[in-house]
Design a protein around this motif. Structure first.
Motif, PDB file in Angstrom:
ATOM      1  N   ALA A   2       0.844  -1.193   0.000  1.00 26.42           N
ATOM      2  CA  ALA A   2       0.000   0.000   0.000  1.00 26.42           C
ATOM      3  C   ALA A   2       0.879   1.242   0.000  1.00 26.42           C
ATOM      4  O   ALA A   2       1.912   1.278   0.669  1.00 26.42           O
ATOM      5  N   LYS A   3       0.480   2.227  -0.763  1.00 30.99           N
ATOM      6  CA  LYS A   3       1.186   3.506  -0.768  1.00 30.99           C
ATOM      7  C   LYS A   3       0.568   4.366   0.327  1.00 30.99           C
ATOM      8  O   LYS A   3      -0.642   4.580   0.346  1.00 30.99           O
ATOM      9  N   ILE A   4       1.411   4.811   1.260  1.00 35.81           N
ATOM     10  CA  ILE A   4       0.944   5.624   2.383  1.00 35.81           C
ATOM     11  C   ILE A   4       1.687   6.947   2.348  1.00 35.81           C
ATOM     12  O   ILE A   4       2.908   6.986   2.147  1.00 35.81           O
ATOM     13  N   THR A   5       0.941   8.020   2.568  1.00 34.89           N
ATOM     14  CA  THR A   5       1.539   9.352   2.623  1.00 34.89           C
ATOM     15  C   THR A   5       1.576   9.806   4.068  1.00 34.89           C
ATOM     16  O   THR A   5       0.544   9.862   4.734  1.00 34.89           O
ATOM     17  N   GLU A  15       5.816   9.922   0.632  1.00 31.13           N
ATOM     18  CA  GLU A  15       4.950   8.885   0.091  1.00 31.13           C
ATOM     19  C   GLU A  15       5.792   7.624  -0.057  1.00 31.13           C
ATOM     20  O   GLU A  15       6.795   7.631  -0.778  1.00 31.13           O
ATOM     21  N   VAL A  16       5.404   6.572   0.642  1.00 36.65           N
ATOM     22  CA  VAL A  16       6.192   5.338   0.626  1.00 36.65           C
ATOM     23  C   VAL A  16       5.288   4.121   0.436  1.00 36.65           C
ATOM     24  O   VAL A  16       4.098   4.158   0.753  1.00 36.65           O
ATOM     25  N   ASP A  17       5.888   3.053  -0.081  1.00 36.59           N
ATOM     26  CA  ASP A  17       5.199   1.778  -0.192  1.00 36.59           C
ATOM     27  C   ASP A  17       5.458   0.985   1.080  1.00 36.59           C
ATOM     28  O   ASP A  17       6.596   0.873   1.528  1.00 36.59           O
ATOM     29  N   MET A  25       3.086   2.313  11.563  1.00 32.94           N
ATOM     30  CA  MET A  25       4.260   2.739  12.330  1.00 32.94           C
ATOM     31  C   MET A  25       5.525   2.104  11.776  1.00 32.94           C
ATOM     32  O   MET A  25       6.538   2.772  11.595  1.00 32.94           O
ATOM     33  N   GLU A  26       5.482   0.803  11.493  1.00 26.45           N
ATOM     34  CA  GLU A  26       6.655   0.122  10.954  1.00 26.45           C
ATOM     35  C   GLU A  26       7.038   0.691   9.592  1.00 26.45           C
ATOM     36  O   GLU A  26       8.222   0.813   9.270  1.00 26.45           O
ATOM     37  N   GLY A  27       6.047   1.060   8.803  1.00 23.93           N
ATOM     38  CA  GLY A  27       6.323   1.691   7.519  1.00 23.93           C
ATOM     39  C   GLY A  27       7.066   2.999   7.682  1.00 23.93           C
ATOM     40  O   GLY A  27       7.997   3.299   6.926  1.00 23.93           O
ATOM     41  N   ALA A  28       6.681   3.787   8.677  1.00 20.10           N
ATOM     42  CA  ALA A  28       7.372   5.056   8.950  1.00 20.10           C
ATOM     43  C   ALA A  28       8.788   4.791   9.456  1.00 20.10           C
ATOM     44  O   ALA A  28       9.756   5.389   8.983  1.00 20.10           O
ATOM     45  N   ARG A  29       8.904   3.877  10.404  1.00 20.99           N
ATOM     46  CA  ARG A  29      10.217   3.557  10.982  1.00 20.99           C
ATOM     47  C   ARG A  29      11.179   3.042   9.919  1.00 20.99           C
ATOM     48  O   ARG A  29      12.316   3.506   9.810  1.00 20.99           O
ATOM     49  N   ASP A  96      -4.291   1.332   0.579  1.00 18.67           N
ATOM     50  CA  ASP A  96      -3.536   2.006  -0.475  1.00 18.67           C
ATOM     51  C   ASP A  96      -4.072   3.426  -0.655  1.00 18.67           C
ATOM     52  O   ASP A  96      -5.260   3.611  -0.894  1.00 18.67           O
ATOM     53  N   GLY A  97      -3.204   4.413  -0.463  1.00 18.69           N
ATOM     54  CA  GLY A  97      -3.596   5.820  -0.564  1.00 18.69           C
ATOM     55  C   GLY A  97      -3.822   6.494   0.774  1.00 18.69           C
ATOM     56  O   GLY A  97      -4.100   7.697   0.823  1.00 18.69           O
TER      57      GLY A  97
END
Length: 107
Positions: A2-5, A15-17, A25-29, A96-97
């Motif tokens: 999922a692409k998260i902003t 903007e990251v996958d 949180m793990e996506g940000a870290r 996603d989004g």
């Protein structure tokens, strides 16, 4: 995936996958996104991964459980409708989004 902003308090956007099964949180870290400290490592034992969910997404997320609601009481300027702890939001393709904004600071 999922692409998260993630939007910093200053307005800077990242903007990251993020892989399914991880948390927001793990996506940000894992992508070195500033503004999410995640001091407890995702155990829902602090509020340092607090964000404001974009209004378009609030009703699309699963409701917070009672433990998350309790921890949000310790967050910096929580919003009763938009505040969430990113350690408690599991990434699925349905996210996603997703757009989240960091508060001015984490406590």
């Amino acid at each position: 995936m999922a692409k998260i902003t993630y939007i910093e308090h200053s307005g800077t956007k990242h903007e990251v996958d993020v892989d399914e099964g991880m948390t927001v949180m793990e996506g940000a870290r894992d992508n070195n996104i500033p503004g999410i400290e995640a001091d407890c490592g995702g155990a829902c034992a602090c509020s340092t991964c607090h964000v404001y969910v974009d209004e378009k997404w609030v009703d699309r997320l699963p409701a917070p459980d009672p433990m998350e609601e309790d921890m949000l009481d310790f967050a910096w300027q929580p919003d009763p409708k938009r505040s969430r702890l990113t350690c408690q939001i599991k990434v699925t393709e349905d996210l996603d989004g997703l757009v989240v904004q960091m508060p001015e600071k984490q406590i």
